[in-house]
Design an enzyme around this catalytic site. Structure first.
Site, PDB file in Angstrom:
ATOM      1  N   ASN A  34       0.858  -1.184   0.000  1.00  0.00           N
ATOM      2  CA  ASN A  34       0.000   0.000   0.000  1.00  0.00           C
ATOM      3  C   ASN A  34       0.894   1.233   0.000  1.00  0.00           C
ATOM      4  OD1 ASN A  34      -2.029  -1.921   0.506  1.00  0.00           O
ATOM      5  ND2 ASN A  34      -3.128  -0.515   1.841  1.00  0.00           N
TER       6      ASN A  34
HETATM    7  N1  CTP Z   1      -4.788  -2.907   9.557  1.00  0.00           N
HETATM    8  C1  CTP Z   1      -4.027  -3.891  10.165  1.00  0.00           C
HETATM    9  N2  CTP Z   1      -3.783  -5.066   9.510  1.00  0.00           N
HETATM   10  C2  CTP Z   1      -4.259  -5.264   8.264  1.00  0.00           C
HETATM   11  C3  CTP Z   1      -5.023  -4.259   7.623  1.00  0.00           C
HETATM   12  C4  CTP Z   1      -5.260  -3.084   8.303  1.00  0.00           C
HETATM   13  O1  CTP Z   1      -3.598  -3.698  11.304  1.00  0.00           O
HETATM   14  N3  CTP Z   1      -4.000  -6.421   7.646  1.00  0.00           N
HETATM   15  C5  CTP Z   1      -5.073  -1.665  10.286  1.00  0.00           C
HETATM   16  C6  CTP Z   1      -4.429  -0.424   9.730  1.00  0.00           C
HETATM   17  O2  CTP Z   1      -3.154  -0.211  10.329  1.00  0.00           O
HETATM   18  C7  CTP Z   1      -5.433   0.648  10.112  1.00  0.00           C
HETATM   19  C8  CTP Z   1      -6.760  -0.056  10.060  1.00  0.00           C
HETATM   20  O3  CTP Z   1      -6.459  -1.456  10.189  1.00  0.00           O
HETATM   21  O4  CTP Z   1      -5.255   1.077  11.442  1.00  0.00           O
HETATM   22  C9  CTP Z   1      -7.581   0.160   8.845  1.00  0.00           C
HETATM   23  O5  CTP Z   1      -6.841  -0.213   7.696  1.00  0.00           O
HETATM   24  P1  CTP Z   1      -7.587  -0.238   6.313  1.00  0.00           P
HETATM   25  O6  CTP Z   1      -6.642  -0.641   5.249  1.00  0.00           O
HETATM   26  O7  CTP Z   1      -8.306   1.061   6.169  1.00  0.00           O
HETATM   27  O8  CTP Z   1      -8.678  -1.373   6.605  1.00  0.00           O
HETATM   28  P2  CTP Z   1      -9.018  -2.710   5.849  1.00  0.00           P
HETATM   29  O9  CTP Z   1      -9.724  -3.556   6.854  1.00  0.00           O
HETATM   30  O10 CTP Z   1      -7.800  -3.295   5.231  1.00  0.00           O
HETATM   31  O11 CTP Z   1     -10.075  -2.285   4.782  1.00  0.00           O
HETATM   32  P3  CTP Z   1      -9.925  -1.752   3.262  1.00  0.00           P
HETATM   33  O12 CTP Z   1     -10.613  -2.782   2.439  1.00  0.00           O
HETATM   34  O13 CTP Z   1     -10.653  -0.421   3.281  1.00  0.00           O
HETATM   35  O14 CTP Z   1      -8.463  -1.605   2.931  1.00  0.00           O
HETATM   36 CA    CA Z   2      -6.427  -2.210   3.711  1.00  0.00          CA
END
Ligand code: CTP
Ligand code: CA
Length: 223
Positions: A34
């Site tokens: 990312n």
């Molecule tokens: N996070 C984490 N471990 C992961 C993914 C995310 O600890 N495998 C944590 C990030 O550090 C952040 C929060 O979860 O604090 C939200 O991350 P985000 O990428 O927005 O959430 P996702 O659940 O991965 O959803 P999306 O599909 O929107 O990426």
């Molecule tokens: Ca994510």
């Protein structure tokens, strides 16, 4: 400096901060990740340490250098980040500012994949462990305050509110990372803090000011 730090409002508090991207290998020279400079997580770790916290800073390969005065654990992958966080527990608070890659490649190659070999590589993906959700949902030894970040586009507060409920963290720091905001890769941030008290939108300010304000609030919450 040491004496000033030792007397801050977070004196005696142990806080884990994750920051930066993770890199999930495709082969020895390629990875998926990312987008993340690590700027906000680094600023937050610095602010927490300045208030006297003992900070364990678990960071992927970020653009910015880790702050002074924290314990630095460098990792590459999401799995390594989870292991480092679990090894750093117990903690009074944990703040998950890392932009963890959502998937890793299950058929990563030990040797460099050559373009000349056999056409396009067929990559297979599996979902990475969710570090924030794992820690938020711990039955025993959960940190008293668990804070997530949510970089969103479109309906930012709705996405972040749902994410907070889904993961079970106490606070979510949401921001709008649409290209037109210029926040990704920039020095400023405009965040909304979502907690049991609702959604509190802060004015746009420097990432280090966001970090200072968050660190203050964490100090009050841990009192
Ligand atoms: N996070 C984490 N471990 C992961 C993914 C995310 O600890 N495998 C944590 C990030 O550090 C952040 C929060 O979860 O604090 C939200 O991350 P985000 O990428 O927005 O959430 P996702 O659940 O991965 O959803 P999306 O599909 O929107 O990426
Ligand atoms: Ca994510």
């Amino acid at each position: 400096v040491e004496a000033a730090l030792a007397d801050g409002p977070l004196k005696g508090k142990r806080i884990i901060v994750t920051s930066g991207p993770t890199h999930e290998p495709i082969d020895p020279v390629r990875y998926i990740a990312n987008r993340s400079s690590g700027a906000q997580g680094t600023a937050l770790a610095r602010s927490l340490a300045a208030l006297g916290a003992e900070v364990v800073f678990v960071t992927g390969p970020a653009d910015v250098a880790p702050p002074d005065g924290v314990v630095v654990e460098k990792v590459q992958t999401a799995k390594q980040m989870l292991d480092a966080v679990q090894a750093a527990l117990p903690a009074d608070a944990a703040v998950f500012a890392a932009a963890v890659a959502d998937w890793h490649v299950t058929n990563a190659a030990d040797s460099k994949i050559k373009k000349t070999k056999s056409g396009l590589p067929m990559l297979e993906f599996a979902e990475n462990p969710d570090i924030l959700a794992t820690v938020s949902q711990m039955k025993t030894g959960r940190p008293g305050l668990v804070v997530g970040f949510a970089a969103e586009t479109d309906d930012v507060v709705a996405h972040a509110t749902a994410k907070r409920a889904r993961k079970g963290c106490d606070w979510i720091v949401a921001n709008d990372v649409s290209p037109e905001t210029g926040i990704m890769g920039g020095s400023e941030n405009a965040v909304t803090l979502i907690s049991d008290d609702g959604a509190d939108s802060w004015p746009r300010m420097g990432k280090d000011q966001v970090a200072n304000r968050l660190a203050q609030l964490i100090g009050e919450a841990l009192k």
